[in-house]
Enzyme design. Structure first.
Site, PDB file in Angstrom:
ATOM      1  N   HIS A  59     -40.519 -16.765   8.050  1.00  0.00           N
ATOM      2  CA  HIS A  59     -42.246 -15.706   8.670  1.00  0.00           C
ATOM      3  C   HIS A  59     -41.222 -14.579   9.194  1.00  0.00           C
ATOM      4  O   HIS A  59     -42.015 -13.853   9.567  1.00  0.00           O
ATOM      5  CB  HIS A  59     -42.509 -16.764  10.044  1.00  0.00           C
ATOM      6  CG  HIS A  59     -44.365 -16.370  10.084  1.00  0.00           C
ATOM      7  ND1 HIS A  59     -45.214 -16.340   9.785  1.00  0.00           N
ATOM      8  CD2 HIS A  59     -45.008 -17.122  11.353  1.00  0.00           C
ATOM      9  CE1 HIS A  59     -46.003 -15.770   9.883  1.00  0.00           C
ATOM     10  NE2 HIS A  59     -46.601 -16.587  11.019  1.00  0.00           N
ATOM     11  N   ASN A  70     -47.922 -13.920  16.623  1.00  0.00           N
ATOM     12  CA  ASN A  70     -49.581 -13.581  16.440  1.00  0.00           C
ATOM     13  C   ASN A  70     -49.722 -12.181  17.669  1.00  0.00           C
ATOM     14  O   ASN A  70     -51.515 -12.426  18.022  1.00  0.00           O
ATOM     15  CB  ASN A  70     -50.251 -14.962  16.675  1.00  0.00           C
ATOM     16  CG  ASN A  70     -49.978 -15.683  18.362  1.00  0.00           C
ATOM     17  OD1 ASN A  70     -49.205 -15.550  18.708  1.00  0.00           O
ATOM     18  ND2 ASN A  70     -50.671 -16.630  18.342  1.00  0.00           N
ATOM     19  N   ASP A 114     -44.235 -10.738   6.086  1.00  0.00           N
ATOM     20  CA  ASP A 114     -43.983 -12.281   4.894  1.00  0.00           C
ATOM     21  C   ASP A 114     -45.874 -12.484   3.964  1.00  0.00           C
ATOM     22  O   ASP A 114     -46.499 -11.608   5.132  1.00  0.00           O
ATOM     23  CB  ASP A 114     -43.806 -13.472   5.424  1.00  0.00           C
ATOM     24  CG  ASP A 114     -45.132 -13.451   6.349  1.00  0.00           C
ATOM     25  OD1 ASP A 114     -44.371 -13.219   7.686  1.00  0.00           O
ATOM     26  OD2 ASP A 114     -45.352 -14.722   7.123  1.00  0.00           O
ATOM     27  N   ASN A 138     -51.462 -13.361  11.136  1.00  0.00           N
ATOM     28  CA  ASN A 138     -52.051 -12.978  12.445  1.00  0.00           C
ATOM     29  C   ASN A 138     -51.066 -12.515  13.111  1.00  0.00           C
ATOM     30  O   ASN A 138     -51.834 -12.013  14.125  1.00  0.00           O
ATOM     31  CB  ASN A 138     -50.469 -14.302  13.175  1.00  0.00           C
ATOM     32  CG  ASN A 138     -52.001 -16.383  12.726  1.00  0.00           C
ATOM     33  OD1 ASN A 138     -52.782 -16.047  12.730  1.00  0.00           O
ATOM     34  ND2 ASN A 138     -51.383 -17.704  12.701  1.00  0.00           N
TER      35      ASN A 138
END
Length: 197
Positions: A26, A74, A99, A120
Site C-alpha cells: 500500500h 483512507n 498503488d 481509499n
C-alpha cells in the site's frame, strides 16, 4: 486532456505512516516520492500543520513540493486538500502516486483524471479537489478475492514482485523531467510502455 502543458507543483505519494507499514504494498506511492526526493536532493521533514512529511526543492528548474500524508490512507484528503489550498496549487498541477490492485507488479501507468477506482486514498481526495490531477499508478497485483485485499495491500511483497515494482518506479523516475515540465503525453507514452526486464 493528456495533451496539457501544465508544469507540476505538487507531487503526492500515498501510503500509511509508521515502520510497520513502510515495506507494505500500500506504500508504493511513498516509495516513488521518497526516491524522487533522493534523486533531486530534496530534504523531507515532518510537517505537523498538514499531518504529513513534506519537502520543497527544484526539479528540472521548477519549484516543486513533495507531500507524504501521515493520516493513514483512507484519510489522505485531510492532508492533501488543505496543503494544496494553502499553497494555491491547482488540481491540474498535482501528481498523486499510488498503488494499483488491478495491475500486476512491474506494470506502471500514468493517467490523467478519472474516478477514484475504489482506491481509499483517492476516495478521500477527489470529492474535495476534483479529479483533474495526474495519477501514477504502481501495480501491486490482486490477491484474487475481495476478502483478501486488505491483507494483501498491508503485507510485504515477495522479493520477486518487489524487484518488478522497483524497476517500474525507477523507470517512472527516469521520466521526471518531462513530467515536471508538463510534457504529459511524452511522459505517459514512455511510462505506460514499460516492460520489466
Amino acid at each position: 486532456m493528456s495533451d496539457r502543458e501544465t508544469s507540476l507543483s505538487l507531487i503526492v505519494g500515498l501510503g500509511n505512516p509508521g515502520s510497520e507499514y513502510a515495506q507494505t504494498r500500500h506504500n508504493a506511492g511513498f516509495w516513488y516520492v521518497e526516491r524522487l526526493a533522493e534523486r533531486y536532493n530534496i530534504p523531507l521533514k515532518n510537517d505537523s500543520k498538514y499531518h504529513a512529511i513534506s519537502g520543497r526543492g527544484t526539479i528540472e528548474g521548477h519549484d516543486v513540493r513533495l507531500l507524504l500524508p501521515l493520516t493513514y490512507m483512507n484519510r489522505s484528503g485531510q492532508s492533501v486538500v488543505p496543503f494544496a489550498k494553502f499553497y494555491q496549487i491547482a488540481t491540474q498541477q498535482i501528481l498523486i502516486a499510488h498503488d494499483e490492485l488491478d495491475m500486476n507488479p512491474g506494470v506502471i501507468r500514468l493517467k490523467n483524471g478519472g474516478g477514484h477506482g475504489g482506491h481509499n486514498g483517492l476516495k478521500d481526495i477527489v470529492p474535495h479537489i476534483g479529479a483533474d490531477f495526474l495519477r501514477l499508478r504502481i501495480g501491486i497485483g490482486h490477491p484474487g478475492s475481495k476478502e483478501r485485499v486488505s491483507g494483501h495491500v498491508l503485507s510485504k511483497a515477495p522479493s520477486s514482485e518487489q524487484q518488478l515494482m522497483d524497476q517500474a518506479i525507477d523507470h517512472a523516475l527516469a521520466q521526471s523531467k518531462a513530467l515536471i515540465q508538463g510534457q504529459v503525453q511524452p511522459a505517459m507514452n514512455a511510462i505506460n510502455a514499460f516492460k520489466p526486464a
